[in-house]
Design a protein around this motif. Sequence first.
Motif, PDB file in Angstrom:
ATOM      1  N   PRO A 211       0.837  -1.212   0.000  1.00  0.00           N
ATOM      2  CA  PRO A 211       0.000   0.000   0.000  1.00  0.00           C
ATOM      3  C   PRO A 211       0.868   1.256   0.000  1.00  0.00           C
ATOM      4  CG  PRO A 211      -0.713  -1.565   1.678  1.00  0.00           C
ATOM      5  CD  PRO A 211       0.592  -2.066   1.176  1.00  0.00           C
ATOM      6  N   ALA A 212       0.347   2.310  -0.599  1.00  0.00           N
ATOM      7  CA  ALA A 212       1.065   3.586  -0.609  1.00  0.00           C
ATOM      8  C   ALA A 212       0.940   4.266   0.748  1.00  0.00           C
ATOM      9  CB  ALA A 212       0.503   4.490  -1.704  1.00  0.00           C
TER      10      ALA A 212
ATOM     11  N   GLN B  51       7.885  -1.498   4.671  1.00  0.00           N
ATOM     12  CA  GLN B  51       9.296  -1.280   4.385  1.00  0.00           C
ATOM     13  C   GLN B  51       9.415  -0.101   3.421  1.00  0.00           C
ATOM     14  OE1 GLN B  51       8.264  -5.259   5.462  1.00  0.00           O
ATOM     15  NE2 GLN B  51       7.963  -4.487   3.392  1.00  0.00           N
ATOM     16  N   TYR B  52      10.466   0.693   3.580  1.00  0.00           N
ATOM     17  CA  TYR B  52      10.597   1.919   2.815  1.00  0.00           C
ATOM     18  C   TYR B  52      12.015   2.067   2.244  1.00  0.00           C
ATOM     19  CZ  TYR B  52       6.608   2.940   5.878  1.00  0.00           C
ATOM     20  OH  TYR B  52       5.420   2.873   6.573  1.00  0.00           O
TER      21      TYR B  52
ATOM     22  N   ALA C 264       4.976   1.216  -4.527  1.00  0.00           N
ATOM     23  CA  ALA C 264       4.218   2.463  -4.561  1.00  0.00           C
ATOM     24  C   ALA C 264       5.181   3.602  -4.276  1.00  0.00           C
ATOM     25  CB  ALA C 264       3.108   2.427  -3.512  1.00  0.00           C
ATOM     26  N   THR C 265       5.083   4.672  -5.055  1.00  0.00           N
ATOM     27  CA  THR C 265       6.089   5.731  -4.954  1.00  0.00           C
ATOM     28  C   THR C 265       5.454   7.117  -4.999  1.00  0.00           C
ATOM     29  OG1 THR C 265       8.092   6.619  -5.993  1.00  0.00           O
ATOM     30  CG2 THR C 265       6.433   5.707  -7.463  1.00  0.00           C
ATOM     31  N   GLN C 266       6.125   8.063  -4.371  1.00  0.00           N
ATOM     32  CA  GLN C 266       5.749   9.462  -4.475  1.00  0.00           C
ATOM     33  C   GLN C 266       6.977  10.315  -4.207  1.00  0.00           C
ATOM     34  OE1 GLN C 266       3.514  11.265  -1.135  1.00  0.00           O
ATOM     35  NE2 GLN C 266       3.492   9.220  -0.246  1.00  0.00           N
ATOM     36  N   THR C 267       6.948  11.563  -4.652  1.00  0.00           N
ATOM     37  CA  THR C 267       8.085  12.458  -4.458  1.00  0.00           C
ATOM     38  C   THR C 267       7.628  13.802  -3.891  1.00  0.00           C
ATOM     39  OG1 THR C 267       7.955  13.350  -6.718  1.00  0.00           O
ATOM     40  CG2 THR C 267       9.361  11.419  -6.374  1.00  0.00           C
TER      41      THR C 267
ATOM     42  N   ASP D 262      19.774  25.217  -2.472  1.00  0.00           N
ATOM     43  CA  ASP D 262      19.770  23.966  -3.231  1.00  0.00           C
ATOM     44  C   ASP D 262      18.351  23.411  -3.332  1.00  0.00           C
ATOM     45  OD1 ASP D 262      22.485  23.960  -3.659  1.00  0.00           O
ATOM     46  OD2 ASP D 262      22.952  22.697  -1.937  1.00  0.00           O
ATOM     47  N   VAL D 263      18.088  22.726  -4.433  1.00  0.00           N
ATOM     48  CA  VAL D 263      16.800  22.061  -4.634  1.00  0.00           C
ATOM     49  C   VAL D 263      16.984  20.583  -4.304  1.00  0.00           C
ATOM     50  CG1 VAL D 263      15.001  21.457  -6.286  1.00  0.00           C
ATOM     51  CG2 VAL D 263      16.135  23.695  -6.423  1.00  0.00           C
ATOM     52  N   VAL D 264      16.215  20.099  -3.340  1.00  0.00           N
ATOM     53  CA  VAL D 264      16.310  18.711  -2.891  1.00  0.00           C
ATOM     54  C   VAL D 264      14.995  17.996  -3.184  1.00  0.00           C
ATOM     55  CG1 VAL D 264      16.568  17.168  -0.907  1.00  0.00           C
ATOM     56  CG2 VAL D 264      18.013  19.204  -1.109  1.00  0.00           C
ATOM     57  N   LYS D 265      15.089  16.901  -3.895  1.00  0.00           N
ATOM     58  CA  LYS D 265      13.932  16.051  -4.167  1.00  0.00           C
ATOM     59  C   LYS D 265      14.134  14.708  -3.495  1.00  0.00           C
ATOM     60  CE  LYS D 265      13.332  13.896  -8.137  1.00  0.00           C
ATOM     61  NZ  LYS D 265      13.026  13.609  -9.578  1.00  0.00           N
ATOM     62  N   VAL D 266      13.090  14.213  -2.852  1.00  0.00           N
ATOM     63  CA  VAL D 266      13.129  12.902  -2.214  1.00  0.00           C
ATOM     64  C   VAL D 266      12.002  12.049  -2.768  1.00  0.00           C
ATOM     65  CG1 VAL D 266      12.893  11.625  -0.046  1.00  0.00           C
ATOM     66  CG2 VAL D 266      14.198  13.767  -0.097  1.00  0.00           C
ATOM     67  N   GLU D 267      12.338  10.841  -3.176  1.00  0.00           N
ATOM     68  CA  GLU D 267      11.331   9.866  -3.581  1.00  0.00           C
ATOM     69  C   GLU D 267      11.201   8.817  -2.483  1.00  0.00           C
ATOM     70  OE1 GLU D 267      10.340   6.444  -6.931  1.00  0.00           O
ATOM     71  OE2 GLU D 267      12.094   7.740  -7.192  1.00  0.00           O
ATOM     72  N   MET D 268       9.991   8.543  -2.079  1.00  0.00           N
ATOM     73  CA  MET D 268       9.698   7.527  -1.069  1.00  0.00           C
ATOM     74  C   MET D 268       9.056   6.334  -1.767  1.00  0.00           C
ATOM     75  SD  MET D 268       7.134   7.936   2.178  1.00  0.00           S
ATOM     76  CE  MET D 268       6.764   6.601   3.318  1.00  0.00           C
ATOM     77  N   GLN D 269       9.663   5.173  -1.632  1.00  0.00           N
ATOM     78  CA  GLN D 269       9.135   3.952  -2.218  1.00  0.00           C
ATOM     79  C   GLN D 269       8.706   2.995  -1.100  1.00  0.00           C
ATOM     80  OE1 GLN D 269      11.932   2.208  -4.915  1.00  0.00           O
ATOM     81  NE2 GLN D 269      11.987   3.983  -6.260  1.00  0.00           N
ATOM     82  N   CYS D 270       7.492   2.506  -1.199  1.00  0.00           N
ATOM     83  CA  CYS D 270       7.008   1.454  -0.302  1.00  0.00           C
ATOM     84  C   CYS D 270       7.303   0.123  -0.987  1.00  0.00           C
ATOM     85  CB  CYS D 270       5.515   1.620  -0.033  1.00  0.00           C
ATOM     86  SG  CYS D 270       5.102   3.208   0.727  1.00  0.00           S
TER      87      CYS D 270
END
Length: 267
Positions: free
Chosen positions: A126-127, A162-163, A258-261, A205-213
């Motif tokens: 699940p996301a 888990q992430y 499942a992913t989001q940023t 600085d521009v910081v992007k984080v992707e979170m993956q389940c």
Amino acid sequence: MKTKNISFSTALMMLLLPVIISCQKVVDLKLKDASGQLVVEANVDNNNTSIVKLSQNVAFTSTNTYPPVSGATVTISDQSGKSYTLSEGIAGNYSSGQLQGISLNTYNLTVQTGGKTYTARSTMPPAIALDTITAKNDEFNNGKDRKEISVSYFDPAGIKNQYLFLMYVNGVQVNGIFVYNDDLTDGKHVTAQLRQDDIDVYPGDVVKVEMQCIDKANYTYWFTLEQQQQQGPGGGVTPSNPPSNLSNNALGYFSAHATQTKTIVVK
């Protein structure tokens, strides 16, 4: 065995097989001297992205170029039996824009190449919402205005989660592996520091984080790599290829996640 680098999106410090590909996500892989083995880096996510990269491992003494594997037949099927054949674009890179992953569905990967068939299975968790990304002064900044990035999210109670986190600074992916489970945080609000010494982060600085389940098999894969990375070259433990969910002695992984940023401008 000694190790050798392969290109796949950023550079990892220790024996690394791939990081997740999402469009141009790449990680520098280090593999045991298992010349000729197929390397699979396969991903399905909930954002209509299905990408599989195939290459071939080479000996440590060879040039640092891992030849792509072209002409393979690559398919991904869902639990209903519907099958998607991926098309090859750049040599060794196979993709489909028709398969959108759905949480709790199980996906099967089949790769046919060189007279062999390789398979793997992954269930998309699940996301979970990534709440915030924050930047604070690095406690080891030695008087500099360097920042440290943290993420926060709420872990649902009673469900094993888990992430995996990927971090980019001004469009460049850092080398660090950031993987967590909820053994000690089940049902709690979690703040996790993404500690890394690869790219310094400063205001502006521009910081992007992707979170993956991710599922348990992929957690084990990334956790093994994380531990080897933390030990470093002088850790005293001989690196080994992490446990893979692929059959037929292939190297790499297949991840349905499942992913989001989220993106911030550091202040």
